[in-house]
Design a protein around this motif. Structure first.
Motif, PDB file in Angstrom:
ATOM      1  N   THR A  62       0.848  -1.190   0.000  1.00 10.69           N
ATOM      2  CA  THR A  62       0.000   0.000   0.000  1.00 10.69           C
ATOM      3  C   THR A  62       0.887   1.244   0.000  1.00 10.69           C
ATOM      4  O   THR A  62       1.888   1.305   0.719  1.00 10.69           O
ATOM      5  CB  THR A  62      -0.920   0.009   1.230  1.00 10.69           C
ATOM      6  N   VAL A  64       1.014   5.785  -0.396  1.00 16.86           N
ATOM      7  CA  VAL A  64       0.276   7.038  -0.292  1.00 16.86           C
ATOM      8  C   VAL A  64       0.635   7.888  -1.508  1.00 16.86           C
ATOM      9  O   VAL A  64       1.807   8.091  -1.819  1.00 16.86           O
ATOM     10  CB  VAL A  64       0.591   7.784   1.028  1.00 16.86           C
ATOM     11  N   THR A  80       1.266   5.134   9.019  1.00 16.81           N
ATOM     12  CA  THR A  80      -0.031   5.813   9.104  1.00 16.81           C
ATOM     13  C   THR A  80       0.009   6.942  10.139  1.00 16.81           C
ATOM     14  O   THR A  80      -0.691   7.946   9.993  1.00 16.81           O
ATOM     15  CB  THR A  80      -1.138   4.813   9.468  1.00 16.81           C
ATOM     16  N   VAL A  88      -6.821  12.689   4.427  1.00 16.61           N
ATOM     17  CA  VAL A  88      -6.658  11.469   3.630  1.00 16.61           C
ATOM     18  C   VAL A  88      -8.003  11.126   2.992  1.00 16.61           C
ATOM     19  O   VAL A  88      -9.006  10.935   3.691  1.00 16.61           O
ATOM     20  CB  VAL A  88      -6.158  10.299   4.494  1.00 16.61           C
ATOM     21  N   LEU A 128      -4.432   6.754  -0.093  1.00 16.62           N
ATOM     22  CA  LEU A 128      -3.743   5.477   0.095  1.00 16.62           C
ATOM     23  C   LEU A 128      -4.402   4.419  -0.785  1.00 16.62           C
ATOM     24  O   LEU A 128      -5.620   4.207  -0.708  1.00 16.62           O
ATOM     25  CB  LEU A 128      -3.786   5.038   1.561  1.00 16.62           C
ATOM     26  N   TYR A 144       4.437   8.662  -5.177  1.00 14.03           N
ATOM     27  CA  TYR A 144       3.890   7.874  -4.063  1.00 14.03           C
ATOM     28  C   TYR A 144       5.026   7.290  -3.234  1.00 14.03           C
ATOM     29  O   TYR A 144       6.163   7.158  -3.702  1.00 14.03           O
ATOM     30  CB  TYR A 144       2.956   6.771  -4.568  1.00 14.03           C
ATOM     31  N   VAL A 147       3.585   2.789   2.568  1.00  9.86           N
ATOM     32  CA  VAL A 147       3.096   2.987   3.942  1.00  9.86           C
ATOM     33  C   VAL A 147       3.276   1.652   4.654  1.00  9.86           C
ATOM     34  O   VAL A 147       2.564   0.680   4.368  1.00  9.86           O
ATOM     35  CB  VAL A 147       1.623   3.435   3.955  1.00  9.86           C
ATOM     36  N   ALA A 150       0.172  -0.074   6.756  1.00 12.10           N
ATOM     37  CA  ALA A 150      -1.190  -0.028   6.207  1.00 12.10           C
ATOM     38  C   ALA A 150      -1.640  -1.422   5.793  1.00 12.10           C
ATOM     39  O   ALA A 150      -0.810  -2.300   5.517  1.00 12.10           O
ATOM     40  CB  ALA A 150      -1.230   0.911   5.003  1.00 12.10           C
TER      41      ALA A 150
END
Length: 230
Positions: A62, A64, A80, A88, A128, A144, A147, A150
């Motif tokens: 994952t 962001v 996070t 977000v 995300l 990006y 994360v 996540a």
């Protein structure tokens, strides 16, 4: 491997049968399979196994999605907690299984991931998504970062249980990395047996001879004349 490589292998093994890729959203994929709009598809788990079969393939990181000039772009990865003070975006077609999305919620949830990408580009918030979706919606003004804590998204190959055709089996074999000669792949038609070749008759052996060209005494040939005594 990626779908592009699987398609290339398909074209090498089955050049007379075209393989067409159809791009749909994650929410539409199961309906397309059930309606016969596709023979098989890459979907995100979980899958309703009452009428669909599925083979888990891989787990996606994952990430962001952020503007290139955002402060998060200066680091290699985030948590996070690092996004706690950020707005977000949480689109209605979100594929991640959040207990509670991180960050501050936006005033309104975008309808789709594509809409959320536009809002990120406008500086309204961050997003995300699984890494493949970040690549799919790539823009020059966005980037990006992973994360680390996540939820991750698991991808599977799925197809209707009552439509497991030979061609679907062929594609499953390609995705699973089976070779063209794999015993678990679709059976090849038996090769025709060639009739045995007739053996050539063996040539009779010549009798061994002495250095003078006479037949050996053991051969049963005509004996030579005895020598005279001097």
């Amino acid at each position: 491997m990626t779908p592009t490589k699987w398609v290339r292998i398909w074209n090498e093994r089955l050049p007379d049968i075209p393989l067409t890729l159809l791009q749909v959203t994650a929410g539409e994929a199961f309906g397309v399979l059930r309606d016969g709009g596709a023979d098989a598809g890459f979907v995100r788990l979980p899958v309703d196994d009452t009428d669909l079969s599925a083979i888990p393939l891989y787990t996606e990181t994952t990430v962001v999605v952020i503007p290139k000039d955002h402060v998060v772009a200066a680091v290699d990865e985030v948590t996070t907690e690092d996004l706690a003070d950020e707005v977000v975006l949480h689109p209605l077609d979100d594929t991640l299984d959040w207990e509670r999305p991180p960050g501050e919620p936006a005033f309104e949830r975008p309808a789709t991931t594509a809409d959320a990408i536009e809002l990120v580009a406008a500086g309204i918030g961050l997003l995300l998504v699984p890494q493949s979706l970040a690549r799919l919606h790539h823009r020059k003004d966005l980037t990006y970062r992973p994360v680390t804590d996540a939820p991750e998204s698991r991808v599977a190959l799925s197809w209707p249980q009552d439509a497991t055709t030979d061609l679907v089996e062929d594609f499953i074999g390609i995705v699973r990395g089976r070779t063209v000669n794999s015993s678990r792949g679709r059976a090849k038609p038996p090769e025709e047996k060639q009739p045995p070749k007739a053996k050539r008759p063996a040539a009779p052996r010549r009798q061994p001879t002495t250095a003078r060209g006479q037949r050996n005494a053991k051969s049963g040939g005509r004996p030579g004349k005895p020598r005279r005594r001097s």
